[in-house]
Design an enzyme around this catalytic site. Structure first.
Site, PDB file in Angstrom:
ATOM      1  CB  SER A   1      -0.942   0.017   1.205  1.00  0.00           C
ATOM      2  OG  SER A   1      -1.797  -1.095   1.193  1.00  0.00           O
TER       3      SER A   1
ATOM      4  CG  HIS B   1      -2.608   3.744   3.003  1.00  0.00           C
ATOM      5  ND1 HIS B   1      -3.933   3.402   3.168  1.00  0.00           N
ATOM      6  CD2 HIS B   1      -1.932   2.571   2.966  1.00  0.00           C
ATOM      7  CE1 HIS B   1      -4.057   2.090   3.231  1.00  0.00           C
ATOM      8  NE2 HIS B   1      -2.848   1.573   3.115  1.00  0.00           N
TER       9      HIS B   1
END
Length: 239
Positions: free
Chosen positions: A131, A200
């Site tokens: 991610s 993220h």
């Protein structure tokens, strides 16, 4: 909303994007083969923030900031990440070139991992997933293709309509959700696993800021967007 494509034409075969997808799938099946040894496997190759913060005791744990990018916590985790990498990675690789894309991807993942460690310095839960690196791809995509159209599937009960939205809206909304998630998670003491929102955020910000370093001179103004009634297309111009 699930991205399924965009209107940025492929300029060459996205070899690195497909290779990264293949490696992620391969190592996920390696995880499945671990059986009762899976937990030890994840602690060996996942990023454990508390260990990274004390890396002087075991310098080899720094390697996990990279190895953790190729591990996933389940089929949904893997498939979701690979969908995003396939849609956004191909366009980015076609713009900056395969070699630069690989370096950019790894640096974004490293930045995401470091952000997660700094925001969870005492955590002993291994962080895994691509991610952070993929978030960097999204940040770069926002810089290069803000006016591109992204096609998304919107699950609504038993219906799955496809909508077309500007990339600037899709990615800004996605980033806003990560900020909300990160701030919310920071308000609670985490004792187990969860979404690594700060990975993220860190990856996205790194990608947004670093992408300018990965242009060649010919790519300084790589795309011009032309809108005509009922049709949209991209044209490449060497500048």
């Amino acid at each position: 909303m699930i991205p399924i494509g965009d209107d940025v034409p492929e300029r060459h075969y996205p070899f690195v994007t497909y290779t990264l997808i293949g490696l992620n799938v391969f190592f996920f099946f390696v995880e499945l083969l671990q059986g009762p040894r899976l937990e030890a496997f994840l602690y060996r190759w996942g990023t454990v923030p508390a260990w990274i913060m004390n890396w002087q005791e075991r310098p080899e744990v720094l390697l996990t900031l990279f190895t953790s990018m190729f591990l996933h916590g389940g089929f949904a985790h893997l498939i979701g990440n690979m969908i995003y990498l396939n849609v956004y990675g191909k366009s980015l690789e076609g713009t900056i070139g395969s070699g630069r894309f690989l370096v950019f991807y790894l640096l974004s993942g490293l930045a995401g991992g470091i952000a997660h460690v700094l925001m969870n310095p005492t955590s002993t839960v291994p962080a895994i997933g691509a991610s952070g690196a993929i978030s960097g791809v999204l940040g770069a995509y926002l810089v290069l293709f803000p006016r591109a159209t992204v096609f998304l599937v919107v699950p609504l009960l038993f219906f799955f309509p496809i909508v077309a939205l500007p990339a600037v809206f899709v990615l800004t909304w996605w980033f806003a959700l990560q900020i909300v998630g990160g701030l919310t998670s920071a308000a609670f003491t985490q004792v187990g696993g969860g979404v690594a929102y700060w990975a993220h955020i860190g990856g996205f910000v790194a990608g947004f800021l670093l992408i300018g370093l990965f242009y060649s001179r010919k790519q300084r103004q790589p795309f011009r967007y032309y809108g005509v009634p009922d049709r949209r297309y991209w044209a490449y111009r060497e500048g």
